[in-house]
Motif scaffolding. Structure first.
Motif, PDB file in Angstrom:
ATOM      1  N   LYS B 199       3.241  -1.234   5.345  1.00  0.00           N
ATOM      2  CA  LYS B 199       1.826  -1.567   5.154  1.00  0.00           C
ATOM      3  C   LYS B 199       0.955  -0.378   5.515  1.00  0.00           C
ATOM      4  O   LYS B 199      -0.030  -0.083   4.838  1.00  0.00           O
ATOM      5  CB  LYS B 199       1.437  -2.742   6.050  1.00  0.00           C
ATOM      6  CG  LYS B 199       1.671  -4.078   5.450  1.00  0.00           C
ATOM      7  CD  LYS B 199       0.915  -5.128   6.243  1.00  0.00           C
ATOM      8  CE  LYS B 199       1.285  -6.505   5.725  1.00  0.00           C
ATOM      9  NZ  LYS B 199       0.868  -7.539   6.675  1.00  0.00           N
ATOM     10  N   ALA B 200       1.314   0.293   6.607  1.00  0.00           N
ATOM     11  CA  ALA B 200       0.543   1.462   7.009  1.00  0.00           C
ATOM     12  C   ALA B 200       0.607   2.531   5.929  1.00  0.00           C
ATOM     13  O   ALA B 200      -0.410   3.144   5.578  1.00  0.00           O
ATOM     14  CB  ALA B 200       1.074   2.002   8.340  1.00  0.00           C
ATOM     15  N   ILE B 201       1.790   2.727   5.391  1.00  0.00           N
ATOM     16  CA  ILE B 201       1.957   3.724   4.328  1.00  0.00           C
ATOM     17  C   ILE B 201       1.121   3.336   3.123  1.00  0.00           C
ATOM     18  O   ILE B 201       0.450   4.161   2.502  1.00  0.00           O
ATOM     19  CB  ILE B 201       3.436   3.851   3.914  1.00  0.00           C
ATOM     20  CG1 ILE B 201       4.259   4.446   5.051  1.00  0.00           C
ATOM     21  CG2 ILE B 201       3.572   4.711   2.662  1.00  0.00           C
ATOM     22  CD1 ILE B 201       5.740   4.498   4.766  1.00  0.00           C
ATOM     23  N   LYS B 202       1.137   2.059   2.794  1.00  0.00           N
ATOM     24  CA  LYS B 202       0.374   1.604   1.644  1.00  0.00           C
ATOM     25  C   LYS B 202      -1.122   1.796   1.868  1.00  0.00           C
ATOM     26  O   LYS B 202      -1.850   2.194   0.979  1.00  0.00           O
ATOM     27  CB  LYS B 202       0.696   0.130   1.389  1.00  0.00           C
ATOM     28  CG  LYS B 202      -0.146  -0.515   0.315  1.00  0.00           C
ATOM     29  CD  LYS B 202       0.202  -1.983   0.197  1.00  0.00           C
ATOM     30  CE  LYS B 202      -0.764  -2.657  -0.771  1.00  0.00           C
ATOM     31  NZ  LYS B 202      -0.537  -4.099  -0.820  1.00  0.00           N
ATOM     32  N   ASP B 203      -1.582   1.495   3.084  1.00  0.00           N
ATOM     33  CA  ASP B 203      -3.008   1.596   3.358  1.00  0.00           C
ATOM     34  C   ASP B 203      -3.493   3.028   3.393  1.00  0.00           C
ATOM     35  O   ASP B 203      -4.557   3.341   2.878  1.00  0.00           O
ATOM     36  CB  ASP B 203      -3.330   0.936   4.714  1.00  0.00           C
ATOM     37  CG  ASP B 203      -3.337  -0.570   4.614  1.00  0.00           C
ATOM     38  OD1 ASP B 203      -3.217  -1.225   5.664  1.00  0.00           O
ATOM     39  OD2 ASP B 203      -3.448  -1.089   3.486  1.00  0.00           O
ATOM     40  N   ASP B 204      -2.742   3.898   4.040  1.00  0.00           N
ATOM     41  CA  ASP B 204      -3.175   5.282   4.150  1.00  0.00           C
ATOM     42  C   ASP B 204      -2.030   6.189   4.564  1.00  0.00           C
ATOM     43  O   ASP B 204      -1.713   6.271   5.743  1.00  0.00           O
ATOM     44  CB  ASP B 204      -4.306   5.409   5.165  1.00  0.00           C
ATOM     45  CG  ASP B 204      -5.029   6.702   4.973  1.00  0.00           C
ATOM     46  OD1 ASP B 204      -4.401   7.770   5.116  1.00  0.00           O
ATOM     47  OD2 ASP B 204      -6.229   6.654   4.664  1.00  0.00           O
ATOM     48  N   PRO B 205      -1.433   6.867   3.602  1.00  0.00           N
ATOM     49  CA  PRO B 205      -0.255   7.682   3.928  1.00  0.00           C
ATOM     50  C   PRO B 205      -0.544   8.823   4.912  1.00  0.00           C
ATOM     51  O   PRO B 205       0.323   9.171   5.709  1.00  0.00           O
ATOM     52  CB  PRO B 205       0.180   8.255   2.571  1.00  0.00           C
ATOM     53  CG  PRO B 205      -0.614   7.595   1.537  1.00  0.00           C
ATOM     54  CD  PRO B 205      -1.734   6.864   2.168  1.00  0.00           C
ATOM     55  N   TYR B 206      -1.757   9.400   4.864  1.00  0.00           N
ATOM     56  CA  TYR B 206      -2.054  10.498   5.797  1.00  0.00           C
ATOM     57  C   TYR B 206      -2.124  10.000   7.229  1.00  0.00           C
ATOM     58  O   TYR B 206      -1.548  10.563   8.150  1.00  0.00           O
ATOM     59  CB  TYR B 206      -3.403  11.145   5.440  1.00  0.00           C
ATOM     60  CG  TYR B 206      -3.332  12.055   4.247  1.00  0.00           C
ATOM     61  CD1 TYR B 206      -4.477  12.371   3.529  1.00  0.00           C
ATOM     62  CD2 TYR B 206      -2.131  12.603   3.820  1.00  0.00           C
ATOM     63  CE1 TYR B 206      -4.429  13.199   2.436  1.00  0.00           C
ATOM     64  CE2 TYR B 206      -2.073  13.430   2.722  1.00  0.00           C
ATOM     65  CZ  TYR B 206      -3.223  13.731   2.031  1.00  0.00           C
ATOM     66  OH  TYR B 206      -3.177  14.543   0.934  1.00  0.00           O
ATOM     67  N   SER B 207      -2.875   8.902   7.385  1.00  0.00           N
ATOM     68  CA  SER B 207      -3.009   8.315   8.708  1.00  0.00           C
ATOM     69  C   SER B 207      -1.650   7.853   9.214  1.00  0.00           C
ATOM     70  O   SER B 207      -1.329   7.986  10.399  1.00  0.00           O
ATOM     71  CB  SER B 207      -3.970   7.127   8.601  1.00  0.00           C
ATOM     72  OG  SER B 207      -4.634   6.906   9.794  1.00  0.00           O
ATOM     73  N   ALA B 208      -0.853   7.318   8.297  1.00  0.00           N
ATOM     74  CA  ALA B 208       0.483   6.859   8.678  1.00  0.00           C
ATOM     75  C   ALA B 208       1.318   8.027   9.176  1.00  0.00           C
ATOM     76  O   ALA B 208       2.034   7.907  10.165  1.00  0.00           O
ATOM     77  CB  ALA B 208       1.160   6.194   7.485  1.00  0.00           C
ATOM     78  N   ALA B 209       1.209   9.160   8.484  1.00  0.00           N
ATOM     79  CA  ALA B 209       1.973  10.335   8.914  1.00  0.00           C
ATOM     80  C   ALA B 209       1.561  10.748  10.314  1.00  0.00           C
ATOM     81  O   ALA B 209       2.399  11.078  11.155  1.00  0.00           O
ATOM     82  CB  ALA B 209       1.771  11.478   7.929  1.00  0.00           C
ATOM     83  N   MET B 210       0.246  10.736  10.585  1.00  0.00           N
ATOM     84  CA  MET B 210      -0.211  11.134  11.909  1.00  0.00           C
ATOM     85  C   MET B 210       0.162  10.088  12.961  1.00  0.00           C
ATOM     86  O   MET B 210       0.103  10.348  14.155  1.00  0.00           O
ATOM     87  CB  MET B 210      -1.728  11.354  11.947  1.00  0.00           C
ATOM     88  CG  MET B 210      -2.238  12.522  11.149  1.00  0.00           C
ATOM     89  SD  MET B 210      -1.290  14.062  11.284  1.00  0.00           S
ATOM     90  CE  MET B 210      -1.408  14.438  13.021  1.00  0.00           C
ATOM     91  N   ALA B 211       0.539   8.897  12.510  1.00  0.00           N
ATOM     92  CA  ALA B 211       1.022   7.893  13.463  1.00  0.00           C
ATOM     93  C   ALA B 211       2.532   8.028  13.629  1.00  0.00           C
ATOM     94  O   ALA B 211       3.183   7.131  14.158  1.00  0.00           O
ATOM     95  CB  ALA B 211       0.660   6.492  12.975  1.00  0.00           C
ATOM     96  N   GLY B 212       3.079   9.122  13.173  1.00  0.00           N
ATOM     97  CA  GLY B 212       4.488   9.399  13.404  1.00  0.00           C
ATOM     98  C   GLY B 212       5.435   8.822  12.363  1.00  0.00           C
ATOM     99  O   GLY B 212       6.642   8.830  12.546  1.00  0.00           O
ATOM    100  N   ILE B 213       4.892   8.336  11.260  1.00  0.00           N
ATOM    101  CA  ILE B 213       5.744   7.731  10.246  1.00  0.00           C
ATOM    102  C   ILE B 213       6.231   8.793   9.269  1.00  0.00           C
ATOM    103  O   ILE B 213       5.445   9.580   8.759  1.00  0.00           O
ATOM    104  CB  ILE B 213       4.962   6.648   9.472  1.00  0.00           C
ATOM    105  CG1 ILE B 213       4.584   5.516  10.412  1.00  0.00           C
ATOM    106  CG2 ILE B 213       5.761   6.115   8.284  1.00  0.00           C
ATOM    107  CD1 ILE B 213       3.690   4.472   9.773  1.00  0.00           C
ATOM    108  N   ASN B 214       7.532   8.799   9.027  1.00  0.00           N
ATOM    109  CA  ASN B 214       8.085   9.678   8.005  1.00  0.00           C
ATOM    110  C   ASN B 214       7.886   8.972   6.664  1.00  0.00           C
ATOM    111  O   ASN B 214       8.721   8.181   6.220  1.00  0.00           O
ATOM    112  CB  ASN B 214       9.575   9.922   8.271  1.00  0.00           C
ATOM    113  CG  ASN B 214      10.164  10.921   7.293  1.00  0.00           C
ATOM    114  OD1 ASN B 214       9.603  11.169   6.222  1.00  0.00           O
ATOM    115  ND2 ASN B 214      11.285  11.497   7.657  1.00  0.00           N
ATOM    116  N   VAL B 215       6.725   9.239   6.088  1.00  0.00           N
ATOM    117  CA  VAL B 215       6.286   8.480   4.915  1.00  0.00           C
ATOM    118  C   VAL B 215       7.301   8.533   3.787  1.00  0.00           C
ATOM    119  O   VAL B 215       7.683   7.503   3.224  1.00  0.00           O
ATOM    120  CB  VAL B 215       4.913   9.003   4.434  1.00  0.00           C
ATOM    121  CG1 VAL B 215       4.544   8.401   3.099  1.00  0.00           C
ATOM    122  CG2 VAL B 215       3.848   8.710   5.471  1.00  0.00           C
TER     123      VAL B 215
END
Lengths: 296, 332, 247
Positions: B199-215
């Motif tokens: 869901k985080a990736i779907k909402d905003d991949p940049y923000s997700a990346a900065m939240a430590g997600i390997n998009v």
């Protein structure tokens, strides 16, 4: 010697067809430029144009060339109505880009279904003598008459379109919207009204392409729309989305490449549009003329 | 990643208020088991087994779309490409390697996943461009498989005959199993940390990346799962009908149905795609088999109405009704 | 007023050397070199289009660097994926906040805390950014100021050693500005390094002492904030002619 002759044939034939493809694809480019929407019903509009030409010829013996003039206003009106009623709701939704795609896809299914209901599922074609031009000879090669005719129809249609775009105040407003809706608004351009007419022109171009297309493609059937839409999409993406000159250049290249493929690798020639889309999107998403359109 | 899968979210925002812990925990299994049970009963009551097989496959496909579009935000018009690849890989396995049906089906799933892996670079593309480029890719798969030059491998345009491996009981069982597994996987993802990540990736991949997600990686897993589901679905379908041509399995209608069914039921929910697929496919069988153009008209209208008025589908409508009842009429 | 920061011992925390970021032919960053020490707080100012956000994006790995190098705590991070950069200890807020709209406020923070392997930090971070009261709300019910704090919370949940704050002040009321300034100062007091990209000098003054001035992709001044304001070059950059080489 024969090899060279085939090559010439493919190149010049491709050029002629390319002019047709430019008109064919321009409608999709126009709708995209107006509202950044990819009209998935484009191919089906082309098919509708083909059906209109067929119906007018079979029932009233009207030449397809004349049919072009008859169907044009209806197509423009349809485009205007679609833009006017459907897109405002779309723009307010959560995911306008994908939802627009789905919406126009829905429209394409409706058009296909209606076409099947009215005309039946089989392919309809017109005899080549519906347009009374025989094949023409040039440089020792004989090219099908219909290729000449379609090029000769495409040239003035494109000419009028480009004149409209670059030499009229309306066209200026359209180009303003195409480069930026917000900036155009500050200059007082009502994007919605501009878009509506522009949509209409896009639909009109598609339908006109269809009236001639019934010969180029050998016939029309309700399910032919998808492949046509992908082909048009391939051309406009390759030529840079939203850029009319790009579409023309890309269409000519596409025509030539397709003809060359048909001569040298015939069984693979139907792969050309798909390969074009994929390679363009992956390698040079901004297209030939590099207009900065964010696809990624 | 497996650990993340099983973590339960402490406070899922979409949870029904007041649902007790054990019921929440049981939901994915219930959501998968109930349709499976219904199918197992239906096959004894209803004689057209192939129809049930098809319906089960479409439920699975709709859940596949749910995973890649509903959860992750990528809409693959070319989804049918994996379906066709699965059918052909399974078919090849049966004909050239002498695999049994069930094994071939699983291999077909792997084939679908591999096809998904090949298309990985497409994730660079956004929204509509991703959708259309996958469509081109699906058609490209078709053009390649059906090419006369490749007749020695795929039998080109002449199709495959898998009658030797025919086994109606097994193919039905696997179809129902696929539906159950697809629903289960989707439901488990949804309530796991991985689902939250998607869901985080779907909402905003940049923000997700900065939240430590390997998009790229997390998105890839969802894509592989969806592609594998389609691959298995195609394999089962090809096996069940025994004789098919390339255009029967590389059919854009497969994508269309899967997407429309999922949208209609409500993407992002668990029961939505299941019910959407079952309902619409049932309607298709009443209206559409003899008059496909009328069904096409119907679902074309459904698509337009959905997009304009109910983008969250049936599940969304139910949620709106529930919200209105909870908060009463009047200003929120 | 503000502690000048920890004595610089050994290597700087962040070392950027000759960084160039190109978009086509346009050099948004044209050879930027700077160092940030452990626990140091510094401002990054410059006119619009000077490359401030590009610098933040490049260091964080969201844009690829065309030339140059970036190292953090002695480790080369040029070209690393943004999630790797975040894991290394750098984070940032966004100019326009980018919360996860499908998730609740708490879940927004949870996502980050979980990936930082510190799930227990969620409550702490929510309290710190004054979002506990709305923790179970959906993001669309938040005010703009709250969304900015949520952005900050998401970044803090990763326990960064260096935090970029990208134009946080825009649109905040004087009260909200005060609160945020206090929040940022307390982070600095606890030893976090801070780079505050900002236009609003009044706000900046409350949080940092030193600034880098960036224009047309190059650093043209580095030093105390009040000296910057008095410097000729800086004044030209902000008030006078634009750098013609980059128009």
């Amino acid at each position: 010697m024969a090899v060279l002759v085939l090559f010439e044939f493919a190149v010049f034939g491709g050029l002629l067809l390319g002019l047709y493809y430019a008109m064919f694809a321009m409608g999709l480019n126009v709708v995209f430029g107006a509202q950044r929407i990819v009209n998935l019903a484009h191919g089906d509009l082309v098919v509708l144009g083909g059906y209109a030409a067929w119906e007018l010829y079979e029932t009233w013996h009207i030449s397809p060339i004349v049919a072009v003039v008859i169907v044009l206003p209806f197509a423009i009106a349809l485009g205007f109505l679609v833009q006017h009623f459907l897109t405002p709701r779309l723009m307010r939704s959560a995911d306008p880009e994908t939802l627009s795609l789905i919406l126009f896809f829905g429209l394409s299914q409706i058009i296909e279904a209606l076409a099947t209901i009215v005309f039946g599922p089989n392919e309809r074609s017109l005899p080549t003598n519906a347009i009374p031009v025989s094949s023409l000879h040039l440089l020792g090669e004989s090219y099908p008459g219909i290729w000449w005719v379609s090029a000769l129809v495409a040239i003035p249609v494109l000419g009028v379109f480009l004149w409209l775009l670059y030499r009229t105040p309306f066209g200026l407003r359209v180009r303003a919207v195409m480069s930026s809706v917000t900036e155009a608004a500050t200059a007082g351009v009502n994007a919605s009204r501009v878009s509506g007419l522009f949509f209409g022109i896009g639909f009109g171009l598609a339908v006109v392409a269809g009236t001639v297309g019934i010969f180029i493609f050998g016939g029309v059937s309700p399910t032919a729309g998808v492949a046509l839409t992908i082909t048009a999409f391939a051309i406009i993406v390759f030529g840079s989305l939203g850029n009319p000159w790009g579409t023309i250049v890309a269409a000519i290249i596409f025509g030539v490449v397709t003809q060359l493929a048909q001569v040298y690798l015939p069984s693979w020639s139907n792969l050309v549009p798909y390969a074009l889309v994929i390679l363009t999107m992956l390698l040079r998403p901004q297209g030939l003329l590099g207009r900065r359109q964010r696809v990624a | 990643m497996l650990l993340k899968f099983r973590d339960q979210r402490q406070n899922p925002s979409e949870d029904l208020k007041g649902q007790s812990r054990w019921r929440r925990a049981a939901s994915p299994w219930v959501a998968a088991a109930i349709p499976v049970l219904i199918f197992l009963v239906a096959v004894h009551v209803y004689s057209n087994e192939l129809l049930l097989v098809d319906m089960a496959i479409y439920i699975a496909l709709a859940q596949g779309i749910n995973i890649i579009y509903g959860f992750t935000g990528y809409l693959p018009f070319g989804y049918f490409g994996f379906f066709g690849v699965g059918a052909y890989v399974a078919g090849y396995g049966i004909i050239h390697w002498g695999l049994s049906g069930p094994v071939a089906v699983l291999v077909g799933g792997v084939g679908g996943a591999l096809a998904g892996a090949i298309l990985l670079p497409l994730f660079r593309l956004r929204g509509a461009y991703f959708a259309l480029t996958t469509l081109a890719a699906g058609e490209a798969f078709y053009a390649i498989v059906s090419n006369p030059s490749l007749t020695s491998i795929t039998n080109g345009p002449y199709g495959l005959n898998l009658a030797t491996a025919y086994s109606s009981g097994w193919s039905f069982g696997m179809a129902v199993g696929l539906a159950g597994v697809a629903i289960l996987v989707a439901a488990l993802i949804k309530r796991s940390r991985y689902g939250m990540t998607l869901k985080a990736i779907k909402d905003d991949p940049y923000s997700a990346a900065m939240a430590g997600i390997n998009v790229a990686r997390d998105r890839f897993y969802a894509w592989l799962i969806a592609a594998a589901i389609a691959g298995v679905g195609g394999a089962i379908y090809g096996w069940a009908i025994s004789v098919f041509y390339p255009q029967d399995v590389f059919d854009v209608t497969v994508s269309v149905f899967a997407i429309v069914f999922a949208l209609f039921g409500g993407i992002g929910s668990i029961w939505g795609p299941t019910i959407g697929a079952a309902l619409l496919y049932a309607i298709y069988n009443v209206v559409g088999v003899s008059n496909p153009q009328y069904f096409q008209l119907i679902y074309g209208l459904i698509i337009v109405l959905l997009v304009l008025f109910a983008p969250r589908g049936l599940a969304g409508l139910m949620a709106s009704i529930r919200e209105r009842r909870l908060f009463g009429g009047g200003a929120r | 007023m503000i502690d000048q920061g920890v004595e610089r011992v050994g290597e700087p925390l962040l070392a950027v050397q000759g960084l160039v970021t190109r978009f086509g032919k346009f050099r948004a960053l044209d050879g930027v070199s700077l160092t940030i020490g452990e626990g140091e707080s510094v401002g990054l100012v410059g006119p619009n289009g000077s490359g401030k956000t590009t610098l933040v994006n490049t260091v964080c790995g969201l844009y690829p660097a065309s030339e140059g190098s970036i190292s953090f705590a002695g480790v080369e991070i040029t070209g690393k994926r943004p999630d790797r950069v975040a894991a290394a200890g750098i984070n940032r807020t966004f100019q326009i906040p980018k919360p996860f709209f499908s998730l609740s406020v708490r879940e927004n923070v949870e996502v980050a805390a979980h990936h930082a392997r510190q799930p227990h930090r969620v409550e702490e971070v929510l309290e710190r950014t004054a979002l506990l009261a709305v923790a179970n709300h959906t993001v669309d019910t938040l005010t703009a100021a709250q969304q900015k704090r949520l952005d900050l919370a998401r970044a803090l949940a990763m326990s960064p050693r260096l935090l970029f704050i990208d134009e946080l002040a825009a649109g905040l009321s004087p009260n909200e500005l005060q609160e945020v300034a206090v929040m940022l100062r307390s982070l600095v007091d606890e030893g976090m390094a801070l780079v505050v990209v900002e236009h609003l000098m009044g706000f900046l003054e409350q949080v940092v002492h030193e600034v880098f001035v960036l224009t047309a992709g190059r650093i043209v001044f580095q030093g105390e904030l009040r000296d910057a304001l008095a410097d000729d070059t800086v004044q030209e950059v902000f008030l006078g002619r634009t750098d013609s080489a980059h128009s």
